[in-house]
Scaffold this active site. Structure first.
Site, mmCIF file in Angstrom:
data_model
loop_
_atom_site.group_PDB
_atom_site.id
_atom_site.type_symbol
_atom_site.label_atom_id
_atom_site.label_comp_id
_atom_site.label_asym_id
_atom_site.label_seq_id
_atom_site.Cartn_x
_atom_site.Cartn_y
_atom_site.Cartn_z
ATOM 1 N N TYR A 1 -1.696 -0.533 10.217
ATOM 2 C CA TYR A 1 -1.951 -1.041 8.856
ATOM 3 C C TYR A 1 -0.698 -0.836 7.997
ATOM 4 O O TYR A 1 -0.223 -1.765 7.336
ATOM 5 C CB TYR A 1 -3.151 -0.288 8.262
ATOM 6 N N SER B 1 0.827 -1.217 0.000
ATOM 7 C CA SER B 1 0.000 0.000 0.000
ATOM 8 C C SER B 1 0.855 1.257 0.000
ATOM 9 O O SER B 1 1.955 1.264 0.552
ATOM 10 C CB SER B 1 -0.884 0.012 1.253
HETATM 11 P P1 NDP Z 1 -11.660 -5.784 -0.507
HETATM 12 O O1 NDP Z 1 -12.181 -5.654 0.869
HETATM 13 O O2 NDP Z 1 -12.591 -5.613 -1.638
HETATM 14 O O3 NDP Z 1 -10.894 -7.154 -0.670
HETATM 15 C C1 NDP Z 1 -10.196 -7.757 0.385
HETATM 16 C C2 NDP Z 1 -10.115 -9.224 0.090
HETATM 17 O O4 NDP Z 1 -9.364 -9.865 1.150
HETATM 18 C C3 NDP Z 1 -11.482 -9.888 0.054
HETATM 19 O O5 NDP Z 1 -11.534 -10.764 -1.045
HETATM 20 C C4 NDP Z 1 -11.544 -10.664 1.357
HETATM 21 O O6 NDP Z 1 -12.297 -11.847 1.145
HETATM 22 C C5 NDP Z 1 -10.080 -11.009 1.553
HETATM 23 N N1 NDP Z 1 -9.760 -11.377 2.922
HETATM 24 C C6 NDP Z 1 -9.888 -10.640 4.049
HETATM 25 N N2 NDP Z 1 -9.519 -11.368 5.122
HETATM 26 C C7 NDP Z 1 -9.158 -12.599 4.642
HETATM 27 C C8 NDP Z 1 -8.704 -13.793 5.243
HETATM 28 N N3 NDP Z 1 -8.532 -13.917 6.567
HETATM 29 N N4 NDP Z 1 -8.424 -14.857 4.448
HETATM 30 C C9 NDP Z 1 -8.614 -14.777 3.109
HETATM 31 N N5 NDP Z 1 -9.036 -13.673 2.482
HETATM 32 C C10 NDP Z 1 -9.313 -12.600 3.251
HETATM 33 O O7 NDP Z 1 -10.480 -4.718 -0.592
HETATM 34 P P2 NDP Z 1 -9.296 -4.486 -1.663
HETATM 35 O O8 NDP Z 1 -9.563 -5.173 -2.915
HETATM 36 O O9 NDP Z 1 -9.066 -3.039 -1.657
HETATM 37 O O10 NDP Z 1 -8.077 -5.162 -0.905
HETATM 38 C C11 NDP Z 1 -7.104 -5.977 -1.545
HETATM 39 C C12 NDP Z 1 -5.735 -5.627 -1.002
HETATM 40 O O11 NDP Z 1 -5.371 -4.322 -1.452
HETATM 41 C C13 NDP Z 1 -5.616 -5.617 0.505
HETATM 42 O O12 NDP Z 1 -4.410 -6.248 0.881
HETATM 43 C C14 NDP Z 1 -5.577 -4.142 0.843
HETATM 44 O O13 NDP Z 1 -4.892 -3.894 2.032
HETATM 45 C C15 NDP Z 1 -4.825 -3.607 -0.377
HETATM 46 N N6 NDP Z 1 -4.968 -2.183 -0.632
HETATM 47 C C16 NDP Z 1 -6.192 -1.631 -0.902
HETATM 48 C C17 NDP Z 1 -6.301 -0.276 -1.115
HETATM 49 C C18 NDP Z 1 -7.606 0.390 -1.390
HETATM 50 O O14 NDP Z 1 -7.667 1.637 -1.399
HETATM 51 N N7 NDP Z 1 -8.679 -0.315 -1.625
HETATM 52 C C19 NDP Z 1 -5.120 0.611 -1.076
HETATM 53 C C20 NDP Z 1 -3.889 -0.082 -0.812
HETATM 54 C C21 NDP Z 1 -3.837 -1.423 -0.600
HETATM 55 P P3 NDP Z 1 -13.194 -12.609 2.250
HETATM 56 O O15 NDP Z 1 -13.782 -11.571 3.154
HETATM 57 O O16 NDP Z 1 -14.198 -13.313 1.386
HETATM 58 O O17 NDP Z 1 -12.260 -13.560 2.940
#
Ligand code: NDP
Length: 246
Positions: free
Chosen positions: A155, A142
């Site tokens: 975070y 990030s």
């Molecule tokens: P979303 O919340 O849309 O996606 C997060 C994903 O992580 C979901 O598919 C969720 O699936 C999964 N997840 C969460 N906890 C678990 C777990 N314990 N085991 C397996 N899967 C898990 O957000 P983003 O697409 O934005 O996030 C994707 C990545 O990008 C993350 O690492 C986030 O930190 C990073 N990021 C996002 C930014 C943004 O602005 N959106 C900026 C910078 C980085 P489920 O709940 O079904 O398990």
């Protein structure tokens, strides 16, 4: 044919946001995708939709906090598609808020998912990559790690920890087997705010997202760019943010 065609790619956090967009794009370009997350209904629907469009996809229930789940994800890729070329460790949560809230539970959850979750993926995938003689680890870190701002300290720390051990792994892997890529998105329109428990911070971030966030497909294209390079070319870091983000 694209350089991605025929590759086998496992993606954690594939049930929404960046992971889902990445799965769709890579499958469109001919990769076989193995989708991991906890919300299995969403994964099943996505896998079906990709197959309906002529792609190759399977869903695999995965909680990245559990090392055995990552082993299963990698095993499924090898069992179904014969190998694993890329692991995209993308699952993440953002339990952000001021440190003074002393949200010990939220801190631990972020460490379990954002940090341990990536290590569990490395532990599961590395032996396969070594056996095959090649492999690629992509992680979603990030811009929070690059510019530390109030409410995002822990975070950001989890994301920077990943960046640190990925660089260490890279230094230890100069035999040409392993490529590593850390992708740092800025504000991206996804469901990430749902994981924010502090209502005030959540609403603040949602407002910022509405104002300036970019689409998850933009990050998917950056990930595809790293994957499609020839194996002797490693894209180490990519930062991708809204042009108007400070
Ligand atoms: P979303 O919340 O849309 O996606 C997060 C994903 O992580 C979901 O598919 C969720 O699936 C999964 N997840 C969460 N906890 C678990 C777990 N314990 N085991 C397996 N899967 C898990 O957000 P983003 O697409 O934005 O996030 C994707 C990545 O990008 C993350 O690492 C986030 O930190 C990073 N990021 C996002 C930014 C943004 O602005 N959106 C900026 C910078 C980085 P489920 O709940 O079904 O398990």
């Amino acid at each position: 044919m694209t350089a991605i065609s025929g590759k086998v790619v496992a993606i954690t956090g594939a049930s929404s946001g960046i992971g889902e967009a990445t799965a769709r794009l890579l499958a469109e370009r001919g990769a076989a995708v193995v989708l991991g997350a906890r919300r299995t209904e969403r994964l099943d629907e996505l896998a079906q939709d990709i197959r309906d469009r002529g792609g190759r996809a399977i869903a695999c229930a995965t909680d990245v906090a559990r090392p055995e789940d990552l082993e299963r994800l990698v095993d499924r890729a090898v069992a179904e598609f014969g190998r694993l070329d890329v692991l995209v460790s993308n699952a993440g949560i953002a339990k952000i808020g001021p440190m003074a809230d002393l949200d010990v539970e939220g801190w631990s959850a972020m460490i379990d998912v954002n940090l341990r979750g990536v290590l569990h993926g490395i532990a599961a995938a590395l032996p396969v990559f070594r056996r095959q003689g090649r492999g690629h680890l992509v992680t979603t870190v990030s811009t929070s790690g690059l510019k530390i701002v109030p409410t995002q300290a822990v975070y950001a720390a989890t994301k920077n920890a990943v960046r640190t051990f990925l660089e260490g792994l890279r230094q230890e892997s100069t035999d040409g087997v392993l490529r590593t890529t850390a992708v740092s998105p800025g504000f991206v329109r996804t469901e990430l705010t749902d994981s924010m428990d502090n209502a005030h911070v959540r609403e603040q971030i949602r407002r910022t997202m509405d104002e300036l966030a970019i689409a998850p497909e933009a990050v998917a294209r950056a990930i595809a760019f790293a994957i499609e390079q020839p194996h002797d070319v490693e894209i180490g870091e990519i930062t991708i943010r809204p042009t108007v983000q400070g």
